[in-house]
Write a protein that holds these residues in place. Structure first.
Motif, mmCIF file in Angstrom:
data_model
loop_
_atom_site.group_PDB
_atom_site.id
_atom_site.type_symbol
_atom_site.label_atom_id
_atom_site.label_comp_id
_atom_site.label_asym_id
_atom_site.label_seq_id
_atom_site.Cartn_x
_atom_site.Cartn_y
_atom_site.Cartn_z
ATOM 1 N N MET A 68 0.889 -1.149 -0.368
ATOM 2 C CA MET A 68 -0.047 0.479 0.267
ATOM 3 C C MET A 68 0.590 1.035 -0.110
ATOM 4 O O MET A 68 1.884 1.508 1.032
ATOM 5 C CB MET A 68 -0.955 -0.148 1.276
ATOM 6 N N HIS A 93 -6.695 -0.587 -6.547
ATOM 7 C CA HIS A 93 -7.292 0.473 -5.620
ATOM 8 C C HIS A 93 -5.791 1.604 -6.123
ATOM 9 O O HIS A 93 -4.876 1.956 -5.619
ATOM 10 C CB HIS A 93 -7.287 -0.419 -4.490
ATOM 11 N N CYS A 94 -7.126 3.019 -5.825
ATOM 12 C CA CYS A 94 -6.727 3.982 -5.709
ATOM 13 C C CYS A 94 -7.461 5.005 -5.535
ATOM 14 O O CYS A 94 -9.309 5.388 -6.185
ATOM 15 C CB CYS A 94 -6.435 4.158 -7.249
ATOM 16 N N TYR A 95 -7.530 5.476 -4.098
ATOM 17 C CA TYR A 95 -8.631 6.018 -3.987
ATOM 18 C C TYR A 95 -8.245 7.814 -3.366
ATOM 19 O O TYR A 95 -6.682 7.723 -2.755
ATOM 20 C CB TYR A 95 -8.611 5.595 -2.744
ATOM 21 N N GLU A 96 -8.721 8.343 -3.415
ATOM 22 C CA GLU A 96 -8.186 9.509 -2.401
ATOM 23 C C GLU A 96 -9.057 9.572 -1.494
ATOM 24 O O GLU A 96 -10.266 9.902 -1.276
ATOM 25 C CB GLU A 96 -8.914 10.982 -3.457
ATOM 26 N N ARG A 97 -8.135 9.398 0.049
ATOM 27 C CA ARG A 97 -8.594 10.074 1.324
ATOM 28 C C ARG A 97 -8.563 11.240 1.855
ATOM 29 O O ARG A 97 -7.470 11.757 1.546
ATOM 30 C CB ARG A 97 -7.992 8.688 1.570
ATOM 31 N N TYR A 108 -3.754 7.087 -2.213
ATOM 32 C CA TYR A 108 -3.661 5.721 -1.444
ATOM 33 C C TYR A 108 -3.545 4.702 -3.262
ATOM 34 O O TYR A 108 -4.708 5.134 -3.504
ATOM 35 C CB TYR A 108 -4.970 5.077 -1.072
ATOM 36 N N MET A 110 -2.663 0.933 -4.221
ATOM 37 C CA MET A 110 -2.902 -0.664 -3.779
ATOM 38 C C MET A 110 -2.188 -1.211 -4.852
ATOM 39 O O MET A 110 -2.873 -1.521 -5.992
ATOM 40 C CB MET A 110 -3.986 -1.625 -3.143
ATOM 41 N N ARG B 137 -10.868 7.801 5.264
ATOM 42 C CA ARG B 137 -12.576 8.053 4.672
ATOM 43 C C ARG B 137 -12.257 8.214 3.285
ATOM 44 O O ARG B 137 -11.370 9.262 2.918
ATOM 45 C CB ARG B 137 -13.858 8.916 4.365
ATOM 46 N N LYS B 143 -10.282 3.958 -8.436
ATOM 47 C CA LYS B 143 -9.849 2.577 -9.327
ATOM 48 C C LYS B 143 -10.651 1.397 -8.215
ATOM 49 O O LYS B 143 -9.807 1.510 -6.980
ATOM 50 C CB LYS B 143 -9.093 2.656 -9.632
#
Lengths: 151, 150
Positions: A68, A93-97, A108, A110, B137, B143
């Protein structure tokens, strides 16, 4: 709403590996095969159901290393950078957190790869795209649990 | 590792999608020139061989109000397995990993509402006796695709 939940629970179980799996599930749910298929397609249309598929056990199909990678990326051009990063297949996985006090990372990713050097190559690609202020690599050392969420 | 080319092909296909039709495995078989019975046999074997975790629906529960978050905690090294065990007992915890950082225990948390999620995190603070809990959060999901070409 209740119908949705029941349907979700039904589809969250193990998919019957038989010739007519939807008929098998429909019998269990006390409805006709045609009705079940219709309801499933409706769930898909509403994007509550993304897809029915096989989830791989990545460690056993050659993707034994996962990391990660968390990044501190400037807001400037953020979305453009993210859209570039998600083109990389190994990024699952590709997130804005949300940023958190003392943990100022906002992006973020993965990454799954065959081995650590491959992982690091992907990390480098992301680094070039995002030009981060800071980043951290959190390799997985042990998997305690990995299940789907059953409502 | 999967030696057989056809087996790999089937795994790639079903990682994408299993058709919503009366005879989905026949449909797959027709596309690759294989009998329905054989396709089913191969998928069953992939499961028992440990290449497939599960087969079923992938949902976006946020569409029906569910909330989810990623949590990171600093667990004392000598207690981490015990703490992980405690946390993993919760059905709302789906993925839990030990990772290489001072924030060494990470897990995903799911609940039927944001409010319930907040309460759950408080509960975890009490259960683990750890105050320093990162509640990260998602602001936006770019993706989410666990799909590995073999």
């Amino acid at each position: 709403m209740k119908t949705n939940k029941n349907l979700i629970k039904l589809l969250s179980g193990e998919f019957p590996l038989v010739s007519a799996p939807y008929r098998a599930m429909a019998e269990k749910a006390g409805m006709s095969e045609k009705d079940l298929i219709k309801k499933i397609k409706m769930l898909k249309k509403r994007k509550i159901l993304k897809t029915i598929r096989a989830v791989p056990k990545h460690q056993n199909i050659g993707y034994g290393t996962n990391v990660m990678a968390v990044w501190k990326v400037s807001d400037n051009g953020f979305v453009k950078k993210a859209k570039e990063v998600i083109k990389i297949d190994n990024v699952s996985h590709c997130y804005e957190r949300k940023r958190y006090p003392g943990w100022d990372f906002n992006f973020y990713t993965m990454i799954h790869a065959k081995n650590k050097p491959d992982c690091l190559r992907i990390v480098n690609r992301i680094k070039i795209i995002t030009k981060p202020v800071d980043y951290k690599l959190l390799f997985s050392e042990k998997e305690y649990k990995k299940t789907g969420f059953v409502i | 590792m999967i030696e057989d080319k056809i087996v790999r092909k089937i795994l790639n296909i079903i990682q994408d999608e299993i058709p919503v039709s009366r005879r989905p495995f026949k449909l797959i078989g027709d596309n690759i020139g294989m009998a329905e019975r054989e396709v089913i046999k191969i998928i069953k074997k992939m499961k028992t061989d440990g290449f497939i975790r599960r087969i079923g629906g992938n949902f976006d529960l946020r569409k029906i109000g569910y909330a989810t978050t990623l949590v990171g905690i600093k667990a004392p090294e000598n207690k981490i397995n015990k703490i992980a065990g405690t946390v993993c007992k919760l059905k709302e915890v789906t993925h839990c990993y030990k990772r290489t950082d001072e924030f060494n225990l990470w897990f995903t948390l799911n609940s039927s509402s944001g409010l319930k999620l907040n309460k759950l995190i408080d509960k975890i603070r009490v259960m683990t006796k750890i105050r320093d809990v990162l509640d990260l959060r998602a602001v936006r999901i770019f993706k989410l695709k666990l799909n590995f070409r073999v």
